[in-house]
Design an enzyme around this catalytic site. Structure first.
Site, PDB file in Angstrom:
ATOM      1  N   ALA A 403       1.047  -1.241  -0.088  1.00  0.00           N
ATOM      2  CA  ALA A 403       0.087   0.282  -0.014  1.00  0.00           C
ATOM      3  C   ALA A 403       0.962   1.197  -0.126  1.00  0.00           C
ATOM      4  O   ALA A 403       1.779   1.347   0.787  1.00  0.00           O
ATOM      5  CB  ALA A 403      -0.827  -0.034   1.204  1.00  0.00           C
ATOM      6  N   CYS A 404       0.506   2.196  -0.929  1.00  0.00           N
ATOM      7  CA  CYS A 404       1.234   3.508  -0.891  1.00  0.00           C
ATOM      8  C   CYS A 404       0.066   4.541  -1.380  1.00  0.00           C
ATOM      9  O   CYS A 404      -0.885   4.169  -1.483  1.00  0.00           O
ATOM     10  CB  CYS A 404       2.280   3.469  -2.051  1.00  0.00           C
ATOM     11  SG  CYS A 404       1.826   3.591  -3.654  1.00  0.00           S
ATOM     12  N   ASP A 405       0.433   5.820  -1.271  1.00  0.00           N
ATOM     13  CA  ASP A 405      -0.298   6.773  -1.569  1.00  0.00           C
ATOM     14  C   ASP A 405      -1.263   6.588  -2.944  1.00  0.00           C
ATOM     15  O   ASP A 405      -2.490   6.700  -2.578  1.00  0.00           O
ATOM     16  CB  ASP A 405       0.234   8.223  -1.718  1.00  0.00           C
ATOM     17  CG  ASP A 405       0.454   9.088  -0.257  1.00  0.00           C
ATOM     18  OD1 ASP A 405      -0.401   8.713   0.486  1.00  0.00           O
ATOM     19  OD2 ASP A 405       1.434   9.432  -0.221  1.00  0.00           O
ATOM     20  N   SER A 411       5.029   0.829  -5.112  1.00  0.00           N
ATOM     21  CA  SER A 411       4.273  -0.222  -4.552  1.00  0.00           C
ATOM     22  C   SER A 411       3.988  -1.412  -5.542  1.00  0.00           C
ATOM     23  O   SER A 411       4.205  -2.373  -5.015  1.00  0.00           O
ATOM     24  CB  SER A 411       2.923   0.328  -3.628  1.00  0.00           C
ATOM     25  OG  SER A 411       2.100   0.576  -4.979  1.00  0.00           O
ATOM     26  N   ILE A 436      -3.429   3.526  -0.178  1.00  0.00           N
ATOM     27  CA  ILE A 436      -3.681   3.060   1.224  1.00  0.00           C
ATOM     28  C   ILE A 436      -5.211   3.478   1.688  1.00  0.00           C
ATOM     29  O   ILE A 436      -5.484   3.036   2.579  1.00  0.00           O
ATOM     30  CB  ILE A 436      -2.459   3.840   1.978  1.00  0.00           C
ATOM     31  CG1 ILE A 436      -2.234   3.361   3.368  1.00  0.00           C
ATOM     32  CG2 ILE A 436      -3.073   5.451   1.982  1.00  0.00           C
ATOM     33  CD1 ILE A 436      -1.300   3.953   4.097  1.00  0.00           C
TER      34      ILE A 436
END
Length: 608
Positions: A403-405, A411, A436
């Protein structure tokens, strides 16, 4: 002594200001990044179907204005509200955003970034006040009408108050940008942008600031140079090419692969450690950014919408129709690459110091600088314990999510790397990536995030197992995860129940220092939100009868816990595992039944 105290005070004040600025930038970026697909869709529709597009179509072109006027701001408003207070906050944030949209005649992105979080905050505060007072059976009625009424009030405030103010501010900012562009000063912006995105503001600058202003300019002029300031892959490519020819050791051998990922994949983070290995290379990326933007400005380059990720492919897809436009964009990228390469070449050839033969040193430095600048903490334990120790808190793992922005870029690369390791280890596990904000709390989930995003991931998925890494593209924890799963070094929950769970109430409370407790938190997640709410209500009533109403009793999520020894957390066994892993100072009372636990009476008698 006094002088030292003053200097420390000044340093703390500066750090506090910087921390607040970085958190603001991160939140602005967080409202745009999850919706970047919608921005790209609008850009493609505009490039294809407008009058001067590749395949003009008057019917399909009717989507352009409604999308930029309504769809995109509403998505930002909903995302901003949900960041503050989940889906309910998103709904109120979107309603509030509608007021500023209708109250102005320009794309209201800045207004959406204000009204969305405001709507989420207002409904969160209202629920905190109203829910304890709501009679059983009336919860749905109160929840629905409160969201509708509060959303209506905020929309009216936005229409008459916020909208005109933001409209004037947007006009002033647009005028300022036009003034800078007209005087050919815009290349100077890269003196700040290039080092800032490496240190702490990679997505925040582009998605939080430049993209909203660029879309407003693009809606009027058909393209904007602002979309090219940060995503230009030239400065980073020049550094990596210089390492290919003049670097040493691991940095030299890894640079070709990194250059391909950076230039065609658009993952700029991959070149950051190379710059941090030799800080003088900041001059290289600044030179590349300034010269590239100068060329963009000179040739009138611009894009239809923000390219994401910042690869050469994305840049070309967002370039308006016309040979001149393509020449202008490619010229800026080439000039930026050459300038960055030449400066990097001089720096690397003149550097007589011993070469750092391990790029991991630069990656570690990058993570430290980003964390310090963002002012974000990490999940306690996730950053200090190895992944095998973290996996011991889980009874089963069936799905791994990175998970990333944005849920793309680095990711996706991290998920691909671990997916390959999982496959080679013969493990039957799915490995995917997502934004995320799209995480959902579910059993058997292992969430892998970067250190600076660990707390946000924990808030979204309190029941999941969490592992944080410094860099998605190269982390030793991937091997630890595979080893921990393959050798089944995961604790048996039944064994823990029989060996770790005290049966005597006195022994259960003996580690609790009741004299320090000033706040008691009942922990909930999707599986026990009702029992946590009821347990809190009954416990608070018992405290009142015992004349100890001075102690606060709250019903909170894991991510809302304050890590102090004055906080006593009451949670089920499974949730308590996450608490003990995530916080080191709070006191924890594990109970089998949140509503009616035998430990409560003795605890209340010991509280001050």
């Amino acid at each position: 002594m006094e002088a030292n105290a003053k200097s420390v005070s000044v340093a703390k004040e500066k750090t506090s200001i910087k921390t607040k600025l970085q958190r603001l930038g991160s939140k602005l970026s967080g409202m745009v990044m999850p919706n970047i697909g919608a921005f790209i869709a609008w850009g493609l529709i505009t490039a294809l179907f407008m009058k001067t597009g590749w395949i003009p179509n008057a019917q399909l072109a009717k989507m352009i204005t409604p999308m930029v006027t309504y769809l995109l701001p509403l998505l930002i408003g909903f995302t901003g509200g949900s960041m503050v207070y989940d889906h309910r906050g998103g709904v109120v944030g979107a309603i509030a955003t509608m007021g500023v949209i209708v109250g102005t005649d320009i794309p209201m992105f800045i207004g959406a970034m204000m009204m969305g979080p405001l709507g989420g905050w207002c409904i969160k505060k209202f629920d905190a006040w109203a829910q304890p007072k709501t009679r059983q059976g009336f919860e749905m009625l109160v929840n629905n009408f409160s969201a509708g009424i509060l959303g209506m009030i905020l929309a009216i405030i936005g229409f008459f108050g916020i909208g005109p103010i933001v409209s004037g501010l947007s006009a002033a900012l647009a005028t300022g940008v036009d003034w800078i562009i007209a005087r050919n000063l815009i290349p100077l912006a890269n003196i700040f942008i290039e080092p800032a995105k490496i240190l702490f503001l990679n997505n925040a600058i582009n998605q939080g600031i430049l993209t909203p202003l660029g879309i407003q300019a693009s809606a009027e002029a058909g393209k904007s140079i602002l979309f090219l300031l940060e995503p230009n892959p030239g400065p980073g490519l020049g550094v990596l090419l210089a390492f290919m020819f003049f670097g040493k050791g691991t940095a030299k051998s890894s640079a070709p692969g990194a250059a391909i990922i950076h230039f065609f994949g658009g993952i700029h983070e991959i070149y950051f450690p190379y710059v941090l290995m030799k800080p003088a290379l900041f001059l290289s990326v600044i030179a590349g950014g300034v010269s590239g933007t100068f060329m963009f400005n000179l040739l009138g380059a611009g894009l239809k919408a923000s390219p994401s990720p910042g690869s050469i492919i994305s840049l070309l897809l967002m370039t308006p129709k016309g040979v001149g436009n393509y020449v202008a964009v490619l010229s800026g990228v080439v000039v930026a690459t050459v300038a960055s390469f030449l400066v990097s070449m001089v720096i690397l050839k003149r550097d007589k110091t011993a070469e750092i033969d391990d790029i991991k040193a630069g990656q570690a430095k990058m993570a430290d600088m980003k964390n310090n600048a963002k002012g974000t903490g990490t999940v306690a334990g996730a950053n200090t314990e190895d992944a095998k120790a973290i996996l011991q808190t889980a009874s089963d793992v069936s799905h791994i999510i990175f998970a990333c922005d944005a849920g793309m870029g680095s990711s996706a690369m991290g998920a691909s790397i671990l997916r390959d390791k999982v496959k080679k280890a013969g493990l039957d596990l799915s490995v995917t990536n997502t934004a995320i904000n799209n995480l959902k709390d579910e059993p058997g989930l292992l969430v892998v995030t970067q250190d600076e995003l660990a707390n946000r991931a924990l808030q979204k998925t309190p029941s999941a197992v969490h592992v944080s890494v410094e860099n998605f593209l190269n982390s030793p924890k991937y091997d630890e995860i595979v080893t921990g799963l393959k050798t089944k070094e995961v604790s048996d929950p039944k064994a823990e129940e029989t060996t770790d769970r005290p049966t005597d109430i006195t022994s259960e409370l003996q580690n609790i220092d009741a004299s320090k407790v000033s706040e008691i938190d009942f922990i909930h997640h999707d599986q026990n939100i009702g029992s946590a709410t009821m347990g809190r209500s009954l416990f608070k009533a018992s405290l009142k009868k015992a004349a100890k109403s001075g102690i606060k009793v709250k019903n909170v999520a894991v991510g809302e816990v304050i890590d102090e020894d004055s906080t006593l957390v009451i949670a089920s066994k499974e949730t308590a595992k996450r608490i003990k892993l995530s916080f080191k100072n709070v006191q924890v009372l594990v109970v089998n039944d949140l509503v009616d636990a035998p430990e409560y009476d003795k605890l209340i008698s010991e509280l001050k």
